[in-house]
Structures are given as C-alpha cells and as structure tokens.
Scaffold this motif. Sequence first.
Motif, PDB file in Angstrom:
ATOM      1  N   PRO A 135      29.268 -90.038  29.783  1.00 40.71           N
ATOM      2  CA  PRO A 135      30.349 -90.390  30.714  1.00 40.71           C
ATOM      3  C   PRO A 135      31.280 -89.214  30.916  1.00 40.71           C
ATOM      4  O   PRO A 135      31.434 -88.352  30.055  1.00 40.71           O
ATOM      5  CB  PRO A 135      31.061 -91.540  29.992  1.00 40.71           C
ATOM      6  N   SER A 136      31.897 -89.169  32.086  1.00 44.08           N
ATOM      7  CA  SER A 136      32.787 -88.062  32.407  1.00 44.08           C
ATOM      8  C   SER A 136      34.049 -88.086  31.565  1.00 44.08           C
ATOM      9  O   SER A 136      34.649 -87.057  31.316  1.00 44.08           O
ATOM     10  CB  SER A 136      33.156 -88.110  33.898  1.00 44.08           C
ATOM     11  N   ALA A 137      34.501 -89.268  31.132  1.00 44.95           N
ATOM     12  CA  ALA A 137      35.702 -89.380  30.309  1.00 44.95           C
ATOM     13  C   ALA A 137      35.514 -90.525  29.338  1.00 44.95           C
ATOM     14  O   ALA A 137      35.062 -91.610  29.711  1.00 44.95           O
ATOM     15  CB  ALA A 137      36.937 -89.612  31.184  1.00 44.95           C
ATOM     16  N   LYS A 138      35.844 -90.321  28.087  1.00 45.47           N
ATOM     17  CA  LYS A 138      35.683 -91.349  27.062  1.00 45.47           C
ATOM     18  C   LYS A 138      36.826 -92.346  27.179  1.00 45.47           C
ATOM     19  O   LYS A 138      37.998 -91.970  27.123  1.00 45.47           O
ATOM     20  CB  LYS A 138      35.689 -90.704  25.680  1.00 45.47           C
ATOM     21  N   PRO A 139      36.524 -93.624  27.347  1.00 44.40           N
ATOM     22  CA  PRO A 139      37.601 -94.605  27.473  1.00 44.40           C
ATOM     23  C   PRO A 139      38.358 -94.756  26.162  1.00 44.40           C
ATOM     24  O   PRO A 139      37.802 -94.582  25.085  1.00 44.40           O
ATOM     25  CB  PRO A 139      36.865 -95.907  27.831  1.00 44.40           C
ATOM     26  N   VAL A 140      39.635 -95.065  26.285  1.00 43.28           N
ATOM     27  CA  VAL A 140      40.468 -95.269  25.095  1.00 43.28           C
ATOM     28  C   VAL A 140      40.222 -96.677  24.568  1.00 43.28           C
ATOM     29  O   VAL A 140      40.439 -97.660  25.290  1.00 43.28           O
ATOM     30  CB  VAL A 140      41.960 -95.085  25.437  1.00 43.28           C
ATOM     31  N   PRO A 141      39.749 -96.834  23.329  1.00 43.31           N
ATOM     32  CA  PRO A 141      39.457 -98.180  22.816  1.00 43.31           C
ATOM     33  C   PRO A 141      40.730 -98.939  22.481  1.00 43.31           C
ATOM     34  O   PRO A 141      41.764 -98.351  22.168  1.00 43.31           O
ATOM     35  CB  PRO A 141      38.649 -97.890  21.549  1.00 43.31           C
ATOM     36  N   ASP A 142      40.645-100.253  22.571  1.00 47.43           N
ATOM     37  CA  ASP A 142      41.755-101.124  22.180  1.00 47.43           C
ATOM     38  C   ASP A 142      41.623-101.421  20.690  1.00 47.43           C
ATOM     39  O   ASP A 142      40.977-102.387  20.281  1.00 47.43           O
ATOM     40  CB  ASP A 142      41.728-102.422  22.995  1.00 47.43           C
ATOM     41  N   GLU A 143      42.208-100.554  19.851  1.00 42.82           N
ATOM     42  CA  GLU A 143      42.063-100.702  18.408  1.00 42.82           C
ATOM     43  C   GLU A 143      42.856-101.879  17.854  1.00 42.82           C
ATOM     44  O   GLU A 143      42.604-102.338  16.758  1.00 42.82           O
ATOM     45  CB  GLU A 143      42.497 -99.404  17.704  1.00 42.82           C
ATOM     46  N   SER A 144      43.835-102.365  18.614  1.00 39.68           N
ATOM     47  CA  SER A 144      44.637-103.485  18.123  1.00 39.68           C
ATOM     48  C   SER A 144      43.903-104.808  18.237  1.00 39.68           C
ATOM     49  O   SER A 144      44.220-105.756  17.527  1.00 39.68           O
ATOM     50  CB  SER A 144      45.946-103.577  18.918  1.00 39.68           C
ATOM     51  N   GLY A 145      42.911-104.882  19.132  1.00 38.79           N
ATOM     52  CA  GLY A 145      42.204-106.135  19.313  1.00 38.79           C
ATOM     53  C   GLY A 145      43.031-107.209  20.003  1.00 38.79           C
ATOM     54  O   GLY A 145      42.681-108.389  19.972  1.00 38.79           O
ATOM     55  N   LYS A 146      44.122-106.821  20.664  1.00 36.20           N
ATOM     56  CA  LYS A 146      45.019-107.802  21.267  1.00 36.20           C
ATOM     57  C   LYS A 146      44.827-107.952  22.775  1.00 36.20           C
ATOM     58  O   LYS A 146      45.462-108.805  23.381  1.00 36.20           O
ATOM     59  CB  LYS A 146      46.481-107.422  20.980  1.00 36.20           C
ATOM     60  N   ARG A 147      43.965-107.133  23.355  1.00 35.38           N
ATOM     61  CA  ARG A 147      43.784-107.198  24.803  1.00 35.38           C
ATOM     62  C   ARG A 147      43.257-108.570  25.200  1.00 35.38           C
ATOM     63  O   ARG A 147      42.276-109.058  24.672  1.00 35.38           O
ATOM     64  CB  ARG A 147      42.816-106.100  25.236  1.00 35.38           C
ATOM     65  N   GLY A 148      43.948-109.199  26.162  1.00 36.24           N
ATOM     66  CA  GLY A 148      43.522-110.505  26.638  1.00 36.24           C
ATOM     67  C   GLY A 148      43.909-111.663  25.751  1.00 36.24           C
ATOM     68  O   GLY A 148      43.385-112.762  25.906  1.00 36.24           O
ATOM     69  N   THR A 149      44.831-111.422  24.786  1.00 34.64           N
ATOM     70  CA  THR A 149      45.252-112.495  23.872  1.00 34.64           C
ATOM     71  C   THR A 149      46.726-112.789  24.053  1.00 34.64           C
ATOM     72  O   THR A 149      47.449-112.066  24.740  1.00 34.64           O
ATOM     73  CB  THR A 149      44.989-112.102  22.410  1.00 34.64           C
ATOM     74  N   THR A 150      47.167-113.871  23.437  1.00 29.98           N
ATOM     75  CA  THR A 150      48.573-114.259  23.430  1.00 29.98           C
ATOM     76  C   THR A 150      48.981-114.556  22.002  1.00 29.98           C
ATOM     77  O   THR A 150      48.230-115.187  21.255  1.00 29.98           O
ATOM     78  CB  THR A 150      48.809-115.510  24.302  1.00 29.98           C
ATOM     79  N   GLU A 151      50.154-114.088  21.606  1.00 30.01           N
ATOM     80  CA  GLU A 151      50.630-114.352  20.259  1.00 30.01           C
ATOM     81  C   GLU A 151      52.132-114.542  20.270  1.00 30.01           C
ATOM     82  O   GLU A 151      52.823-114.115  21.201  1.00 30.01           O
ATOM     83  CB  GLU A 151      50.271-113.192  19.314  1.00 30.01           C
ATOM     84  N   LYS A 152      52.628-115.215  19.247  1.00 28.80           N
ATOM     85  CA  LYS A 152      54.057-115.415  19.089  1.00 28.80           C
ATOM     86  C   LYS A 152      54.729-114.095  18.718  1.00 28.80           C
ATOM     87  O   LYS A 152      54.165-113.273  18.003  1.00 28.80           O
ATOM     88  CB  LYS A 152      54.328-116.433  17.978  1.00 28.80           C
ATOM     89  N   MET A 153      55.930-113.902  19.202  1.00 27.04           N
ATOM     90  CA  MET A 153      56.700-112.735  18.797  1.00 27.04           C
ATOM     91  C   MET A 153      57.070-112.863  17.327  1.00 27.04           C
ATOM     92  O   MET A 153      57.419-113.948  16.856  1.00 27.04           O
ATOM     93  CB  MET A 153      57.972-112.615  19.636  1.00 27.04           C
ATOM     94  N   SER A 154      56.982-111.758  16.595  1.00 27.11           N
ATOM     95  CA  SER A 154      57.389-111.767  15.197  1.00 27.11           C
ATOM     96  C   SER A 154      58.899-111.937  15.101  1.00 27.11           C
ATOM     97  O   SER A 154      59.628-111.758  16.084  1.00 27.11           O
ATOM     98  CB  SER A 154      56.979-110.455  14.516  1.00 27.11           C
ATOM     99  N   ARG A 155      59.350-112.263  13.904  1.00 26.32           N
ATOM    100  CA  ARG A 155      60.787-112.451  13.711  1.00 26.32           C
ATOM    101  C   ARG A 155      61.550-111.161  13.991  1.00 26.32           C
ATOM    102  O   ARG A 155      62.592-111.162  14.652  1.00 26.32           O
ATOM    103  CB  ARG A 155      61.069-112.917  12.276  1.00 26.32           C
ATOM    104  N   MET A 156      61.012-110.009  13.516  1.00 26.72           N
ATOM    105  CA  MET A 156      61.699-108.742  13.760  1.00 26.72           C
ATOM    106  C   MET A 156      61.709-108.394  15.249  1.00 26.72           C
ATOM    107  O   MET A 156      62.712-107.934  15.786  1.00 26.72           O
ATOM    108  CB  MET A 156      61.047-107.611  12.962  1.00 26.72           C
ATOM    109  N   ARG A 157      60.572-108.662  15.936  1.00 32.84           N
ATOM    110  CA  ARG A 157      60.532-108.369  17.366  1.00 32.84           C
ATOM    111  C   ARG A 157      61.534-109.235  18.116  1.00 32.84           C
ATOM    112  O   ARG A 157      62.174-108.792  19.073  1.00 32.84           O
ATOM    113  CB  ARG A 157      59.123-108.647  17.884  1.00 32.84           C
ATOM    114  N   THR A 158      61.683-110.481  17.672  1.00 37.04           N
ATOM    115  CA  THR A 158      62.641-111.385  18.307  1.00 37.04           C
ATOM    116  C   THR A 158      64.068-110.882  18.103  1.00 37.04           C
ATOM    117  O   THR A 158      64.895-110.914  19.017  1.00 37.04           O
ATOM    118  CB  THR A 158      62.495-112.800  17.737  1.00 37.04           C
ATOM    119  N   VAL A 159      64.364-110.410  16.898  1.00 35.69           N
ATOM    120  CA  VAL A 159      65.704-109.884  16.609  1.00 35.69           C
ATOM    121  C   VAL A 159      65.978-108.635  17.440  1.00 35.69           C
ATOM    122  O   VAL A 159      67.060-108.470  18.015  1.00 35.69           O
ATOM    123  CB  VAL A 159      65.846-109.583  15.099  1.00 35.69           C
ATOM    124  N   ILE A 160      64.987-107.729  17.512  1.00 39.52           N
ATOM    125  CA  ILE A 160      65.156-106.510  18.304  1.00 39.52           C
ATOM    126  C   ILE A 160      65.413-106.861  19.765  1.00 39.52           C
ATOM    127  O   ILE A 160      66.319-106.316  20.410  1.00 39.52           O
ATOM    128  CB  ILE A 160      63.914-105.608  18.180  1.00 39.52           C
TER     129      ILE A 160
END
Length: 586
Positions: free
Chosen positions: A338-363
């Motif tokens: 391939p002309s350019a190597k795609p950047v992998p989604d190492e977090s595994g969160k693409r296409g998912t939904t999750e609750k905000m953490s307590r710290m993220r909510t405070v921030i």
Amino acid sequence: MSTEVTLPALGESVTEGTVSRWLKEVGEHVDADEPLLEVSTDKVDTEIPSPASGTLLEIKFNEDDVAPVGAVLGIVGEPSEQGSAPAPEQATPTAPAGTVEQAEEAPTPTEPAPAAPAEPSAPAPAGGSSDATEVLLPALGESVTEGTVSRWLKEVGEEVDADEPLLEVSTDKVDTEIPSPAAGVLLEIKVKEDEVAEVGSVLGVVGSPDAAAAAPEPDKGAPASAAPAASVAPTPEPVGAAPAASAAPAAQAPAAPARAAEPTPVAPRATGEDGPYVTPLVRKMAADNGVDLNSITGTGVGGRIRKQDVLDAAEAAKKAAEAPAPAAAAAAPAAAQPSAKPVPDESGKRGTTEKMSRMRTVIASRMVESLQTAAQLTATVEVDLTAISQLRKKVKDEFRRREGTGLTYLAFISKATTEALKAFPNINASIDGKNVVYHDAENLGIAVDTPRGLIVPVIKNAGDLNVGGIAKQIADLASRGRDNQLGPDELSGATFTITNYGSAGTLFDTPVINQPNSGILGTGALVKRPVVVSDQFGNDTIAIRDMMYISLTYDHRLIDGAVAARFLSAVKARLEEGAFGGEFGL
C-alpha cells in the motif's frame, strides 16, 4: 480503649470523600499507620492509615459510601471491646452507612422442604453462616438515586468472600463494583443485568446453602422476578457454563449464550485469591486485549495491576507477533504494497459507546465552569530559544548524572514565568467575590497527561527555586501523578498554571484557565525555522533558530490586554537572553 478512624482534610476545597475499598475486615488486626482503607475524591485517590494498633471493631461507612471530612469511618480498639458493642439493628433499604448487613434468621423447617434437591448441596464456604445477607445498592454519590446493574461477577450458587466484588453498577456519574457484605454463596439475584435499581434496594442475597434449603417455597402465583432463584441450592456450575436464570428453577433455566461468550469474571484478583485487587476496567481491558492477568506483575501500590501494565503487556505481545512481519513484507511484490500504512485503532474503541469515567466527568464540569466564570482571552508571542538550547546542550548530561533527571525546556520556561509573576502580581492573583487576592507565593501548577486524564500537580513556592530545582520537581510530580501516587495537597493550591501542549507537537493552542487562577501559560512545540536576526550593528541576516510559540490565556475581568502583553514580553526577553549559566557554574 477504642480509637475513631476519621476522614482527614484531603486538600483545599475538598469537603467529602467516597470510600473506595476497606483493606481490612471487621475483626482483623491492624498496626498503627498501616493503610486501613482507600478513599476517593474528585482530585485524588488516597489511603487512610490506622490511627492506632488494634482490631478493626466497626465499619461505619461501607465501600462506595460518601463521607464528609471529619466523619468517623470506623473504630479500632482491643478485641475485648468488640463484644461490648451493641448489636446493630436490622437494616432497611434506607439504613445509614455501616448497617448494610441484615442478619435475618432463616426459618427452621419442621419437615424436609419439598424443593430440596436429591443431590448434596454445595459445601458451605469458610467463614459462612446459616444467615442470609441482603446485598443493598449503597449511595453512589450526591444526587444519585438509582443505578443500572452492568454485570454480575458471580452466578447463583457460586461462592463469594466478604468484600469480594459481586457485581458492577453504572450510574450517570460513576461505574463501580458492589462488594459482597458477607462470605457465603450467592443465593439469589433480584436485579438482573441492565435493570435499574433505586439506592437502598436489594440487589441479591448471599448466605450459606443451608439458608437456601431452609427457605420457604415461593408463592407460585408470584411474579417471576420475585421468586427466589436459590430456593434450591444449585451445585456451582463449571466455569464458562451458562448461568441459571434467577427467576426460574435451575433445571428449566434457558441457556444464556451472550453471557457465556463473555470472559468469565471468576478472578477479580490478579494473582490468586490473596493477590492484588484488579478493577473492572483493568479486567475488561485485559480481556479485550487478550492479556492474561496472572502473567502480569503489577507496578501499582501493593503490586496492584494498573491500566498501563495491561497496555504494556498487550504492546509487548503485539510486537512479538509482528516481529516476522517485516521479512514477509520484503518478500511481497512492490506493487502489492500500500502507498501509505493506515494508522491502527489501538484503543479498540472505534464504533463503540462507553460511559464517561469519573475523572473525565470532573474535568468536563470544571472546563465548562471555567469558561462560564471567567472572561477568557489568549495572547501569543514567538520566542527564540536558541540560547537556551545551547546552554542546555552543555549542561544536560552532567545534570542528569548528578540529579538523576532530565533538564527540560519547561524548567527554563517555568523559571522565567515565576520571575515575571513576581513583577506582575495581578497575574498571580485570584478573584474572590468582589475582592482581588494577591498571592504571596508563586505556586506553579503543571498540567500532566495521565492514562486516567489530565491532572495538575503543584510546585509549591516555585518562585524560590532555581532551574534545576524546578526540573526535579516537574519530573517527580509528573512521574508520581501518572502512577496515581500524589497526595491531595499536591494537587491543590496553584496560583498560576503552565500546560505543555507542545509535547505532542501542537504549535499553539488556547488553554482554558485552571480556576481559581487568573491565567494559564501554554508552551508550543519547539521547531527549527528560518528567521530574520539582527546583529549589534543593525544588520539583518536569515538564520536557522529554535522557535516556540508561548500563549497566555488570561481573565479579562482582572487582567487587561496590555498587561498580558507586557507579561509575555518579560517572559520572552528572559528566555531569549538565556542568562541562566550561573546556576550551572558557567
């Protein structure tokens, strides 16, 4: 003589804390200053030590209960004093913290119960009794009235230890584990996964198999959700088997493929039953990344496995798997590459939904509050750091050898900033109602990116330190901040803040003020650029210089644009002069 364990002051403006985990059970011995429980606030997680040696006689605030500063969390004393304490009253759904366990005597049948199984029931666990104890949904924070059961960590019939995580509950503010109030067998699940329960309601029942055998047969006309799932004590199923339905006899329970497909949460501890505690987030992350928790040595307090430990293990496994990849790629035809190597989604969160953490909510809450409170503007200057680069190149190796830490550009910028704060006291000030508080020290907050989110540890009296002292403080606070080892006092009291967004390559940004400060300095990426340079005779040449954008977001309620500009100009002049060599013997 008994001693009360009180919740100490946990930092400026902190008025309460949530009990995260008791490290000792009632009846266990504890030494003076030995960690007794963990408490979480909106700023920091910390351990509370025992004020005296003795036995933990009573727990007044259970895990996930919120306690005000100064409240009595528990009592430590001599074992002989335990028996003299009055017996607790039977708990109700609205019972106060500390009376969650309900010692309800199971009725003794006069004849064998018709629902008793022919095969022998599961053996009673160590420490269990014939009593049944209700598992209640505790208060999970101010204004929280209900929670959703995310996942049961035990199935009906499985053994559980006292204080072992039994289920996970999600609210609009926090995701948390509910521990078992007693040792025994999970007899009944009253609130299933994805169902909503009110604070104080009964989620399930824990007891010994004898309590299940002695329980009266449920009314056949009662709704399915009210029928005790453990009226017959089932033999614990093998790991991975589908759980029995809580509303029907075990023999008629339908298979639950969705539940069976999940990683079976039978190991809430990292290294056996006595190993370090592992949070649900870390367990889920390990399952998502295919990491065996038993193969990891935790780097947290007490050997606890942290999120970063799992990420490091996953990354190591990934690199090992990809090792032969380069050779295979070299053998492939060039046209197939391939002309350019795609950047992998190492977090595994693409296409998912999750609750905000307590710290993220405070921030999130604090950022919005800051923008709604202050009239914020941002001014930017461009600074030539070539003189700093040349000085740093001469002394950084010796500094690291002598002090054991790096000499960063941020240390020089912080020093120049504290000097400018002394000359511009209204930028090192706060608005208190209709008053202006001019602080008598330069307490410098340094924004630190951690796996949990942004934190701001504080270098107290930074104006009294030289460049080397500031460098060591930054390295120490950043390291301990990422490992969640900072105390509450180290995360409060800033009079001015610096954020180094350039560490990730950003040229300039408009940072949000860290309330109640009146200003925040942002440092951009250091880049080499051709610039016009004038010599002492006024001759102009083009030269390659080390350049950086420095931004100041200021509260226009207190600071005028001209004052902000003069402050930035003072910082710029000090850095471009680069006269810090005297501190390093040059």
